[in-house]
Write a protein that holds these residues in place. Sequence first.
Motif, PDB file in Angstrom:
ATOM      1  N   PRO A  55     -41.123 -34.879 -36.954  1.00 56.56           N
ATOM      2  CA  PRO A  55     -41.085 -35.390 -38.323  1.00 56.56           C
ATOM      3  C   PRO A  55     -39.697 -35.925 -38.668  1.00 56.56           C
ATOM      4  O   PRO A  55     -38.689 -35.316 -38.303  1.00 56.56           O
ATOM      5  N   ALA A  56     -39.657 -37.060 -39.375  1.00 59.92           N
ATOM      6  CA  ALA A  56     -38.380 -37.689 -39.694  1.00 59.92           C
ATOM      7  C   ALA A  56     -37.549 -36.854 -40.662  1.00 59.92           C
ATOM      8  O   ALA A  56     -36.347 -37.050 -40.793  1.00 59.92           O
ATOM      9  N   GLN A  57     -38.205 -35.893 -41.354  1.00 58.50           N
ATOM     10  CA  GLN A  57     -37.468 -35.078 -42.331  1.00 58.50           C
ATOM     11  C   GLN A  57     -36.547 -34.052 -41.669  1.00 58.50           C
ATOM     12  O   GLN A  57     -35.725 -33.435 -42.339  1.00 58.50           O
ATOM     13  N   GLY A  58     -36.662 -33.853 -40.346  1.00 57.44           N
ATOM     14  CA  GLY A  58     -35.847 -32.848 -39.655  1.00 57.44           C
ATOM     15  C   GLY A  58     -34.364 -33.220 -39.608  1.00 57.44           C
ATOM     16  O   GLY A  58     -33.995 -34.379 -39.788  1.00 57.44           O
ATOM     17  N   LYS A  59     -33.526 -32.211 -39.356  1.00 53.09           N
ATOM     18  CA  LYS A  59     -32.079 -32.441 -39.345  1.00 53.09           C
ATOM     19  C   LYS A  59     -31.584 -32.893 -37.983  1.00 53.09           C
ATOM     20  O   LYS A  59     -30.568 -33.557 -37.867  1.00 53.09           O
ATOM     21  N   HIS A  60     -32.286 -32.479 -36.923  1.00 53.38           N
ATOM     22  CA  HIS A  60     -31.805 -32.783 -35.578  1.00 53.38           C
ATOM     23  C   HIS A  60     -32.826 -33.626 -34.835  1.00 53.38           C
ATOM     24  O   HIS A  60     -33.300 -33.255 -33.772  1.00 53.38           O
ATOM     25  N   THR A  61     -33.172 -34.772 -35.403  1.00 54.30           N
ATOM     26  CA  THR A  61     -34.272 -35.538 -34.824  1.00 54.30           C
ATOM     27  C   THR A  61     -33.951 -36.044 -33.416  1.00 54.30           C
ATOM     28  O   THR A  61     -34.843 -36.107 -32.572  1.00 54.30           O
ATOM     29  N   ALA A  62     -32.709 -36.403 -33.159  1.00 52.62           N
ATOM     30  CA  ALA A  62     -32.369 -36.930 -31.834  1.00 52.62           C
ATOM     31  C   ALA A  62     -32.567 -35.859 -30.767  1.00 52.62           C
ATOM     32  O   ALA A  62     -33.189 -36.096 -29.724  1.00 52.62           O
ATOM     33  N   GLU A  63     -32.063 -34.655 -31.053  1.00 55.16           N
ATOM     34  CA  GLU A  63     -32.217 -33.554 -30.103  1.00 55.16           C
ATOM     35  C   GLU A  63     -33.685 -33.173 -29.967  1.00 55.16           C
ATOM     36  O   GLU A  63     -34.160 -32.869 -28.873  1.00 55.16           O
ATOM     37  N   ALA A  64     -34.404 -33.191 -31.106  1.00 53.66           N
ATOM     38  CA  ALA A  64     -35.813 -32.820 -31.089  1.00 53.66           C
ATOM     39  C   ALA A  64     -36.612 -33.803 -30.241  1.00 53.66           C
ATOM     40  O   ALA A  64     -37.507 -33.421 -29.490  1.00 53.66           O
ATOM     41  N   LYS A  65     -36.245 -35.082 -30.347  1.00 52.94           N
ATOM     42  CA  LYS A  65     -36.935 -36.116 -29.582  1.00 52.94           C
ATOM     43  C   LYS A  65     -36.744 -35.882 -28.083  1.00 52.94           C
ATOM     44  O   LYS A  65     -37.703 -35.936 -27.300  1.00 52.94           O
ATOM     45  N   ALA A  66     -35.516 -35.590 -27.694  1.00 51.67           N
ATOM     46  CA  ALA A  66     -35.236 -35.343 -26.280  1.00 51.67           C
ATOM     47  C   ALA A  66     -35.985 -34.113 -25.785  1.00 51.67           C
ATOM     48  O   ALA A  66     -36.514 -34.091 -24.675  1.00 51.67           O
ATOM     49  N   PHE A  67     -36.068 -33.103 -26.643  1.00 52.78           N
ATOM     50  CA  PHE A  67     -36.756 -31.871 -26.255  1.00 52.78           C
ATOM     51  C   PHE A  67     -38.258 -32.107 -26.114  1.00 52.78           C
ATOM     52  O   PHE A  67     -38.892 -31.645 -25.158  1.00 52.78           O
ATOM     53  N   ALA A  68     -38.833 -32.853 -27.061  1.00 50.32           N
ATOM     54  CA  ALA A  68     -40.269 -33.142 -26.998  1.00 50.32           C
ATOM     55  C   ALA A  68     -40.585 -33.929 -25.725  1.00 50.32           C
ATOM     56  O   ALA A  68     -41.603 -33.705 -25.067  1.00 50.32           O
ATOM     57  N   ASP A  69     -39.673 -34.819 -25.383  1.00 49.57           N
ATOM     58  CA  ASP A  69     -39.844 -35.610 -24.178  1.00 49.57           C
ATOM     59  C   ASP A  69     -39.867 -34.713 -22.929  1.00 49.57           C
ATOM     60  O   ASP A  69     -40.710 -34.841 -22.056  1.00 49.57           O
ATOM     61  N   TRP A  70     -38.927 -33.784 -22.910  1.00 47.15           N
ATOM     62  CA  TRP A  70     -38.840 -32.851 -21.775  1.00 47.15           C
ATOM     63  C   TRP A  70     -40.081 -31.961 -21.703  1.00 47.15           C
ATOM     64  O   TRP A  70     -40.649 -31.751 -20.630  1.00 47.15           O
ATOM     65  N   LEU A  71     -40.502 -31.475 -22.862  1.00 47.74           N
ATOM     66  CA  LEU A  71     -41.602 -30.509 -22.893  1.00 47.74           C
ATOM     67  C   LEU A  71     -42.933 -31.147 -22.488  1.00 47.74           C
ATOM     68  O   LEU A  71     -43.832 -30.466 -21.986  1.00 47.74           O
TER      69      LEU A  71
END
Lengths: 425, 319
Positions: free
Chosen positions: A311-327
Amino acid sequence: MKFSRRTTAAAAIAGAAAFAIIATGCSASTAPAADSSKPITLTLATFNNFGYSDALLASYHKLHPNITVVQNKAATSDAAQTNMFTKLAAGSGLGDIEAVDGDWMPKLRQYSSKFVDLASADNKGRYSAWKTAGGTAAGKVIGLGTDIGPEAICYRSDLLAKAGLPTAPADVAKLLTGDWDNYFAVGDKFTAAKTGAAWFDSAGATFQGLANQYKNFYEKNDGTVIATSNPDVKKAFYSVLTASKTSSSHLAEWTNDWASGMANGAYATMLCPAWMLGVIAGDSPKVTGWNIASVFPNGGGNWGGSYLTVPAQGKHTAEAKAFADWLTAPAQQISAFKTAGTFPSQVAAYTDPTLTGATNEFFNNAAIGQIFIDRAKAVKVTPFKGVKYSAVMTAVQNGLTRVESGSQSIDDSWTQVVSDIKALG
Amino acid sequence: MTTTTLRRVDRSPRRIAFSQTLGRWDIKFSPYLYISPFFLLFAVVGLFPLLYTGWVSLHAWDLIGGQGDFVGLDNFAFVLSQATFWKALGNTFSIFLLSAVPQIAVAIVIAAVLDQNLRGKTFWRMGVLIPYIIMPVAVALIFSNLYGDRYGLVNTLLGHIGVPAIQWHSNPLASQLAIATMVNFRWTGYNALILLAGMQAISRDYYEAAEIDGAGPVRRFFSITVPQLRPTLIFVIITATIGGLQIFDEPKLFDQTGTGGANGQWLTLTLYLYNLGWTQLNFGRASAVAWLLFLVIVIIGLVNLAITRLIASNEGVRP
C-alpha cells in the motif's frame, strides 16, 4: 463474502486480465532501495496460512540486517478483506506488505493509485501470464503472485470401488476425461450403484469450477454485468442443478455439515484445487480412501490463490517492495509450499526437483507436485472478473443453495437470481 | 473623610458585586461544566458521525473512492424500493420479538429465584453472568455447529425422539429461532442481574404484610414484585430493544457466508447495511440504511416513552 476463504478465489485470481494485458508494457520500475540505512521494521499482513515460517522471515533479516519483518496473521480472508477496505478508506493503518486474496483483488484494481507499482526487472515473467494479469491494473503491477489453485479431482477410492468403478488414479483420470456432461454421466452410474454416498459435494462448488472456464461469464471486459443475459450462465445453472438432484450431497461448501460430510463419506468426488488437499486432510483425518486424479472436466481450471501488495500509505515502501519481490521469488514460494502446501504461481518453480518430486502421504502418496504442475499447465482461460464480480457470484450461489436446500424450484430460483442481480444496480 | 467613605462605598459594592457574580456563575454554570465532558465526547463520537452519515447518505459514495455526486434522496429511494430492505426490516423485528420476549420473561423468573435465600448466593449470581462474558463470536460458532442441518447435535437429538430434522438454515422461522436462542443465551443472565438489583430495592415490608394477609409466593410475585419492578423493567426493555434491533454478530456468523442466508432468511438490517457498505462498497446506500435504522429505533423509543408516561401517570393515580 460468499466464498470468503478461497472458494471462489479461483475466479478472482485472474480478475484484471483484460486491463492487465494492456498494462504490462508500461510499468515504470524504479530501482528498489532494498537496504535501509537505519534499522526499520516491516509489517507483513497475511491470512490463513501462507507458509511464511519464522525461519524464512529470519533469513531475510540475515540478508538485510537493518530490516526486521513482523508477520500479522488474520484468521480468515474475510477478516483481512474487511481490514484492508476499512484502513484503505481511512488512509492509514495498513501493513507495509498486505496479502490480498485473488477473490477480492478485482475490487482493489479500481484503486490502483493507492498501491505501489511492484514491477521490476527481477519479477518480469516470473509468474504464469494470467497470474501476472490478475495483479495488474491501469498499467501498474499492484500485486505479486504468491500461490495458485490449479484444479484436479479428489475422489474416495473406497466409495468408487463399492460402485464398481475403477479406482487407480490413471483409470479415474481416463474415466473423467471429457466435458461436464461426462462428469455428470459418470455420476449417474455411480448413483445407480446405490452406495449411499453422493457423487459430488454441492452444486455451488461444482458450478464454480464450471464458471471459471469462461472468459466472460458474468461480466464483459468493460465490466458490464451480463450474467442475466448470458445464455451460458443460465445453461450452467440449469445443468448443474439438474445433475444435483441425484448426484449432489446438497451440503453447501464451507458449512460445518460439509466438513462433517467429508469425514462421514457423504460424497465420493470433489473439485480439488491444490490448497484443498490441506482442507481435506484436516477435515477427514481418519479417512484413508482419498486419492487425486490428474484430470478436470472440460480441460483445466484455477481456483484460488493470492497476491502480495504494498500500500502506498506505508512509510517504507521502497524496502517493502524489495521484500515483497524477494518473498514471491520461486525459492521462497517453494519453501512456503513445503510449509503449507500453497502451490507456486512462479513458472521457474515447476522445474525445481523439490516441487516435481513432492508426494502426499494422506492421498495414498499421490505425486502432488507433478499432478498440479500438469494441472497448472492445463489452465487456458483467464476469466474476467470485475468490480461487481463477487456480488454477482453471491447472487448466483445463493440461487444454487436455495434449490439444493429444497426451498425453491430451479425456475423460481433463477427468476430471483435475475432480480437480485438487477438490484445490484 | 466623607469623600473617602463615599469612595469606599462607591467601590465596595462593585467588588462585592463581582464576587457575587462569580458565585452566581459558579452555582449556575458549574454543574453544566462538570457534565460537559460527556456531551463534548458525545458530540465528537456520537453526534458528528450521526450527522456525517446523513451527509454521506445524500451522495454517491464509494467506501474507498470517497465522495461522489450529490444525489439527494436517491439512496433512500433505492433502499426503500428494495424488497430486500423490507424483508430485512421484518426479520429484524421477528428476531427481536423471538429473543426479547422469552428473554425478559425468563430473566424475571431467574431473578426471582436468585432473590430467594439461596446457599452460595454470589456463586449463583455470578453463574448466570457467565454466558455474557463469553465472546459473541465464540457463542455464534458453537451454536451454528449445534444447529447443523444434517450433522448438528440438535437434529441428532431430535432424531432420537423421532422428530424429523429441522432445516435450520433454510426455513426462515427455524433460522430466526436459532439466532434468537444465541441472543437469549447471551443476554438472559445479564438482564436477570439487573432485575435482581431492582427486586432487592423493593421494601421487604410489602412482602411481610402480604404474607400476614395470607398471600402465597406466586401471588406475592405477581402482585408485589412485578408491579414494583416496573421502572427497572422499562429500562431493561428499552436497552433490549435498542440492542435487539441492532443485532449483528449472531446472524453474521450463523453460516459460512455471513450474508443472511441464500434467501435472506435471517438477513437483519445491520447485516444488510454491512453487505451494501462492505461487500458492494456502496457507502451512500449503506448510510441511508443506517439512517432508516436510526429512525426506526427513534420511533420505537418514542413508543417506549409513551408507555412509560402512561405507567407513570397510573402510579400517580394510585392511592
